[in-house]
Design a protein around this motif. Sequence first.
Motif, PDB file in Angstrom:
ATOM      1  N   ALA A 150       0.769  -1.264  -0.066  1.00  0.00           N
ATOM      2  CA  ALA A 150      -0.086  -0.101   0.008  1.00  0.00           C
ATOM      3  C   ALA A 150       0.828   1.236   0.060  1.00  0.00           C
ATOM      4  N   ALA A 151       1.820   1.227   0.700  1.00  0.00           N
ATOM      5  CA  ALA A 151       2.754   2.390   0.954  1.00  0.00           C
ATOM      6  C   ALA A 151       3.551   2.789  -0.406  1.00  0.00           C
ATOM      7  N   HIS A 152       3.884   1.518  -1.189  1.00  0.00           N
ATOM      8  CA  HIS A 152       4.531   1.771  -2.490  1.00  0.00           C
ATOM      9  C   HIS A 152       3.560   2.212  -3.425  1.00  0.00           C
ATOM     10  N   SER A 153       2.107   1.779  -3.397  1.00  0.00           N
ATOM     11  CA  SER A 153       1.163   2.105  -4.431  1.00  0.00           C
ATOM     12  C   SER A 153       1.117   3.549  -4.171  1.00  0.00           C
ATOM     13  N   LEU A 154       0.880   4.108  -3.023  1.00  0.00           N
ATOM     14  CA  LEU A 154       0.682   5.597  -2.659  1.00  0.00           C
ATOM     15  C   LEU A 154       1.847   6.407  -2.935  1.00  0.00           C
ATOM     16  N   GLU A 155       3.026   5.933  -2.877  1.00  0.00           N
ATOM     17  CA  GLU A 155       4.469   6.558  -3.200  1.00  0.00           C
ATOM     18  C   GLU A 155       4.358   6.802  -4.681  1.00  0.00           C
TER      19      GLU A 155
END
Length: 258
Positions: A150-155
């Motif tokens: 999820a963090a990667h997708s947001l970034e």
Amino acid sequence: MEFRLLGTVSVETLTGPLPLGPAKRRSLLAALLLSANTPVSLGRLTECLWDDEPPSQARGVIQGHVSRLRALLAGADAEAYGVELATLGDAYVLRAPETLLDSQRFEELLMLAREQRGPADAVLMFKEALSLWQGPALSGAFAGPPLRVAAHSLEESRLATVEQLSRAYGALGEHHRAAALLTAETVAHPLRESLAAELMLALFRAGRQSEALDRFHRTRRLLADELGIDPGHELADAYALILRGAPGPTGVCLLYTS
């Protein structure tokens, strides 16, 4: 009340941030917020809180964090904001208006930006969206595999927005501003070819051809040294366009391409 995922996972209130406590409680909150208004199973929460074999008492640990989080929200008068942390069998759901989530506001601002007829209005929307970011997404939480994804997708969404903002600056003829924006991001993401390509074109359009070509060669060497690959088509195409002295149009039609 505001729930923040675009930076340190937190709950902001009129009297300051709630004392969420340990990283795993922030992980729990992040997992619930990423699926706001949708039940999240105990199994899914377990995956978010542990990246290896969970302890035998994982259910009890999660229940304890839920209880403490529920108490914190109640103490902040969350109900008045339409916020509720409910139990549904073996799942939990955090009910909250989407307007209270910074990640949801970010997405709404991106949609508004893409609907603008002119680049000047798009710039304002993109800048407002990026201003919501206070650091790397989901900071301060213990990131199990689902939260890392999820963090990667947001970034990725943030970086794509930076690229879109640079194109909007280009459509306004503000190539130096686009170059400054992209330079800062390429320092943090030197292997992201789309950023390097956008920066090369912005530098060229700003009359800085030698810097644009230097950026290509530096990125090419990094790709070879770090990943063992040659530049992809996006970077190679930008290089070819600059060598021909015609790096393409900067019109609004380019604002929202990926």
